[in-house]
Design a protein around this motif. Sequence first.
Motif, PDB file in Angstrom:
ATOM      1  N   ALA A 150     -31.127-119.714 -40.169  1.00  0.00           N
ATOM      2  CA  ALA A 150     -30.027-120.671 -40.033  1.00  0.00           C
ATOM      3  C   ALA A 150     -30.359-121.691 -38.939  1.00  0.00           C
ATOM      4  N   HIS A 151     -30.993-121.243 -37.870  1.00  0.00           N
ATOM      5  CA  HIS A 151     -31.399-122.132 -36.782  1.00  0.00           C
ATOM      6  C   HIS A 151     -32.395-123.177 -37.278  1.00  0.00           C
ATOM      7  N   ILE A 159     -23.692-119.720 -34.860  1.00  0.00           N
ATOM      8  CA  ILE A 159     -24.319-119.309 -36.118  1.00  0.00           C
ATOM      9  C   ILE A 159     -23.637-118.072 -36.684  1.00  0.00           C
ATOM     10  N   GLY A 160     -23.339-117.107 -35.822  1.00  0.00           N
ATOM     11  CA  GLY A 160     -22.678-115.889 -36.281  1.00  0.00           C
ATOM     12  C   GLY A 160     -22.837-114.772 -35.276  1.00  0.00           C
ATOM     13  N   GLY A 161     -22.118-113.695 -35.497  1.00  0.00           N
ATOM     14  CA  GLY A 161     -22.129-112.566 -34.583  1.00  0.00           C
ATOM     15  C   GLY A 161     -23.178-111.536 -34.942  1.00  0.00           C
ATOM     16  N   TYR A 162     -23.717-110.913 -33.905  1.00  0.00           N
ATOM     17  CA  TYR A 162     -24.666-109.815 -34.086  1.00  0.00           C
ATOM     18  C   TYR A 162     -23.858-108.526 -34.042  1.00  0.00           C
ATOM     19  N   GLY A 170     -33.597-123.945 -28.612  1.00  0.00           N
ATOM     20  CA  GLY A 170     -32.161-124.162 -28.453  1.00  0.00           C
ATOM     21  C   GLY A 170     -31.312-122.997 -28.933  1.00  0.00           C
ATOM     22  N   MET A 171     -31.925-122.003 -29.569  1.00  0.00           N
ATOM     23  CA  MET A 171     -31.150-120.856 -30.054  1.00  0.00           C
ATOM     24  C   MET A 171     -31.136-119.757 -28.990  1.00  0.00           C
ATOM     25  N   TYR A 172     -29.975-119.129 -28.850  1.00  0.00           N
ATOM     26  CA  TYR A 172     -29.855-118.039 -27.900  1.00  0.00           C
ATOM     27  C   TYR A 172     -28.790-117.054 -28.373  1.00  0.00           C
ATOM     28  N   TRP A 185     -24.820-115.439 -31.962  1.00  0.00           N
ATOM     29  CA  TRP A 185     -25.947-116.357 -32.033  1.00  0.00           C
ATOM     30  C   TRP A 185     -25.423-117.782 -31.919  1.00  0.00           C
ATOM     31  N   ARG A 186     -26.045-118.567 -31.054  1.00  0.00           N
ATOM     32  CA  ARG A 186     -25.638-119.962 -30.874  1.00  0.00           C
ATOM     33  C   ARG A 186     -26.875-120.855 -30.841  1.00  0.00           C
TER      34      ARG A 186
END
Length: 188
Positions: free
Chosen positions: A90-91, A76-79, A48-50, A61-62
């Motif tokens: 975090a995922h 989740i946050g920015g790269y 589910g993370m991408y 990151w989502r």
Amino acid sequence: MDNTLSILLSLASAQSLSADATARQLNAAKVRNAKASAKPIKLVDGGGMYLFISPSGSKTWRYRYRLGEKEQTLTIGGYPEVSLESARQAHRAARWLVERSTPPLQYVENEIQRICAEDEAKSRNTFKAICDEWQSATEKTISPRTYKHRAQMLATHVLPKIGCRPIVEITRKELREPAFACDDVGFK
């Protein structure tokens, strides 16, 4: 560091969520070299993370998950501020929460409220807060000169040393130490 990320990383650490069985598809080079296009891109990592890449080139990151009948997305946050490894940690924490039917964002908000309440309780019970309350309560019962002198002595000799500490942590022994002695200014 973003509150959401730091809270999820703390949860991952507390629950020892260092690895999972999810087949991961991304590596640091793929993430670093990914380029934007005219339409948004989703680079799937697994579980589910991408990595969402907007047309402007920003990378985020989502985590997409389902609770009940509702599909939701957690950012989740920015790269590059959030590395691939941190995003995965975090995922893992967010997935752990979803497995327990707890919405990750609700958990994060509850943790923020709890931390703020603890911080507020600590700041209300510091020596400085109690001292300020005492000063306010006695201001009208003493002369302005005494009030000013007392405030000046506290600000100069006492508050810099113990002002920010919780009142319950301050010991009598500590106040009697030579480094704290204030005999020359009238405190005993």
